[in-house]
Design a protein around this motif. Sequence first.
Motif, PDB file in Angstrom:
ATOM      1  N   GLN A 119      -5.143  -1.403   9.302  1.00  0.00           N
ATOM      2  CA  GLN A 119      -5.739  -2.737   9.402  1.00  0.00           C
ATOM      3  C   GLN A 119      -4.831  -3.743  10.095  1.00  0.00           C
ATOM      4  OE1 GLN A 119      -6.564  -3.410   5.220  1.00  0.00           O
ATOM      5  NE2 GLN A 119      -8.643  -2.621   5.419  1.00  0.00           N
ATOM      6  N   GLY A 120      -3.575  -3.350  10.406  1.00  0.00           N
ATOM      7  CA  GLY A 120      -2.666  -4.258  11.087  1.00  0.00           C
ATOM      8  C   GLY A 120      -2.180  -5.416  10.244  1.00  0.00           C
ATOM      9  N   VAL A 121      -2.144  -5.221   8.928  1.00  0.00           N
ATOM     10  CA  VAL A 121      -1.720  -6.290   8.022  1.00  0.00           C
ATOM     11  C   VAL A 121      -0.200  -6.473   8.123  1.00  0.00           C
ATOM     12  CG1 VAL A 121      -1.558  -6.941   5.570  1.00  0.00           C
ATOM     13  CG2 VAL A 121      -3.648  -5.879   6.456  1.00  0.00           C
ATOM     14  N   ASP A 122       0.244  -7.713   8.087  1.00  0.00           N
ATOM     15  CA  ASP A 122       1.670  -8.046   8.113  1.00  0.00           C
ATOM     16  C   ASP A 122       2.384  -7.397   6.926  1.00  0.00           C
ATOM     17  OD1 ASP A 122       3.950 -10.011   8.996  1.00  0.00           O
ATOM     18  OD2 ASP A 122       3.731 -10.312   6.832  1.00  0.00           O
ATOM     19  N   LYS A 123       3.646  -7.014   7.137  1.00  0.00           N
ATOM     20  CA  LYS A 123       4.400  -6.266   6.124  1.00  0.00           C
ATOM     21  C   LYS A 123       4.485  -7.011   4.794  1.00  0.00           C
ATOM     22  CE  LYS A 123       8.805  -3.901   5.338  1.00  0.00           C
ATOM     23  NZ  LYS A 123      10.127  -3.539   5.923  1.00  0.00           N
ATOM     24  N   GLU A 124       4.773  -8.283   4.814  1.00  0.00           N
ATOM     25  CA  GLU A 124       4.918  -9.041   3.566  1.00  0.00           C
ATOM     26  C   GLU A 124       3.584  -9.158   2.832  1.00  0.00           C
ATOM     27  OE1 GLU A 124       7.671  -9.958   1.983  1.00  0.00           O
ATOM     28  OE2 GLU A 124       8.614  -8.777   3.571  1.00  0.00           O
ATOM     29  N   ILE A 125       2.518  -9.372   3.599  1.00  0.00           N
ATOM     30  CA  ILE A 125       1.190  -9.449   2.976  1.00  0.00           C
ATOM     31  C   ILE A 125       0.812  -8.090   2.416  1.00  0.00           C
ATOM     32  CG2 ILE A 125      -1.263  -9.844   3.421  1.00  0.00           C
ATOM     33  CD1 ILE A 125      -0.429 -11.914   5.513  1.00  0.00           C
ATOM     34  N   ALA A 126       1.118  -7.020   3.158  1.00  0.00           N
ATOM     35  CA  ALA A 126       0.830  -5.667   2.682  1.00  0.00           C
ATOM     36  C   ALA A 126       1.571  -5.382   1.382  1.00  0.00           C
ATOM     37  CB  ALA A 126       1.208  -4.642   3.747  1.00  0.00           C
ATOM     38  N   ARG A 127       2.796  -5.878   1.286  1.00  0.00           N
ATOM     39  CA  ARG A 127       3.565  -5.680   0.055  1.00  0.00           C
ATOM     40  C   ARG A 127       2.911  -6.425  -1.120  1.00  0.00           C
ATOM     41  NH1 ARG A 127       8.485  -3.864  -1.606  1.00  0.00           N
ATOM     42  NH2 ARG A 127       9.333  -4.876  -3.475  1.00  0.00           N
ATOM     43  N   GLU A 128       2.437  -7.637  -0.873  1.00  0.00           N
ATOM     44  CA  GLU A 128       1.751  -8.398  -1.922  1.00  0.00           C
ATOM     45  C   GLU A 128       0.496  -7.650  -2.394  1.00  0.00           C
ATOM     46  OE1 GLU A 128       0.869 -12.299  -0.548  1.00  0.00           O
ATOM     47  OE2 GLU A 128       2.973 -12.770  -0.070  1.00  0.00           O
ATOM     48  N   ILE A 129      -0.274  -7.124  -1.428  1.00  0.00           N
ATOM     49  CA  ILE A 129      -1.484  -6.355  -1.756  1.00  0.00           C
ATOM     50  C   ILE A 129      -1.111  -5.129  -2.579  1.00  0.00           C
ATOM     51  CG2 ILE A 129      -3.332  -4.926  -0.786  1.00  0.00           C
ATOM     52  CD1 ILE A 129      -3.284  -6.855   1.655  1.00  0.00           C
ATOM     53  N   ALA A 130      -0.060  -4.412  -2.131  1.00  0.00           N
ATOM     54  CA  ALA A 130       0.362  -3.183  -2.805  1.00  0.00           C
ATOM     55  C   ALA A 130       0.792  -3.460  -4.235  1.00  0.00           C
ATOM     56  CB  ALA A 130       1.490  -2.525  -2.019  1.00  0.00           C
ATOM     57  N   LEU A 131       1.582  -4.505  -4.440  1.00  0.00           N
ATOM     58  CA  LEU A 131       2.058  -4.831  -5.790  1.00  0.00           C
ATOM     59  C   LEU A 131       0.898  -5.245  -6.686  1.00  0.00           C
ATOM     60  CD1 LEU A 131       5.359  -6.744  -4.953  1.00  0.00           C
ATOM     61  CD2 LEU A 131       5.140  -4.478  -6.020  1.00  0.00           C
ATOM     62  N   ARG A 132      -0.081  -5.943  -6.117  1.00  0.00           N
ATOM     63  CA  ARG A 132      -1.247  -6.348  -6.902  1.00  0.00           C
ATOM     64  C   ARG A 132      -2.039  -5.131  -7.370  1.00  0.00           C
ATOM     65  NH1 ARG A 132      -2.867  -9.983  -3.649  1.00  0.00           N
ATOM     66  NH2 ARG A 132      -4.496  -8.876  -2.521  1.00  0.00           N
TER      67      ARG A 132
END
Length: 271
Positions: free
Chosen positions: A127-140
């Motif tokens: 999806q081309g999500v930014d690394k920091e945003i992807a990390r937030e999604i992953a932790l959630r």
Amino acid sequence: MQKHDHSGQSALIRLENVTKSFDNTEVLKNITLSIFEGDLVSIIGPSGCGKSTLLRCINALEIIDGGSVRVADMVLDRRAGADVSHKEIEKRAHRLRQSVGMVFQTFNLFPHKTIVENTMMAPMVVQGVDKEIAREIALRQLDKVGLKSLAERRPDQLSGGQIQRAAIARALAMSPSVMLYDEPTSALDPELVGEVLSVMRELNAEGMTQIIVTHEMQFAKDASDYIVFMDKGEIVEILAEEFMVEHPKDIRTQKFLKRIMSLGREDVING
């Protein structure tokens, strides 16, 4: 067994006369099935009856030979007269896979990456999500399955149940419309099965549409909106009420459930 009211609602997933063959052997024979948003559907049947192939056709890991598969607004149409090029089918299949989460028997996590890194990968790569945003999604999502505190561990530092819950979090990170599970507890020790099934119950309470190929009959009976029994590539019977589970109409369903229940009793006796 629970039951949702679908009056006036259109199906989220619609299979029409789906066929699939491998090496001239027909594995799926004119499968027609509707699944509605928020449903939890269990698929049961003997080994080799086509259950796993059906899941793989829903998320386009296998391209159907005939019929059509619709998930939300995405359609793979292989019906007679459907003039769709191979390139267009592959394009639609790719789009469809992005909205369908899949959890397999084997865990398929990258062993050299942490759990949070495994969960971040698909949003970043697909999806081309930014690394920091992807990390937030992953932790959630890891928090949702009870693994946020273990986010920095690698798979070899976790139990089988924890790894399978991480696999569920990884699929959820793509914000799928539906979650598919192919016997997700079959590789787990019995004492670890419950923690994976509890995640599915929680997702069901949140309204996630889920289709589960399973041999966990008690879970199927308790949690499903309905149970689909397959045999030899066909849907034999749909068990939509508790009475139908206890007293199925078709002799093949009766024999299968009797055998499963007797195996369960023997396991209890031997255990």
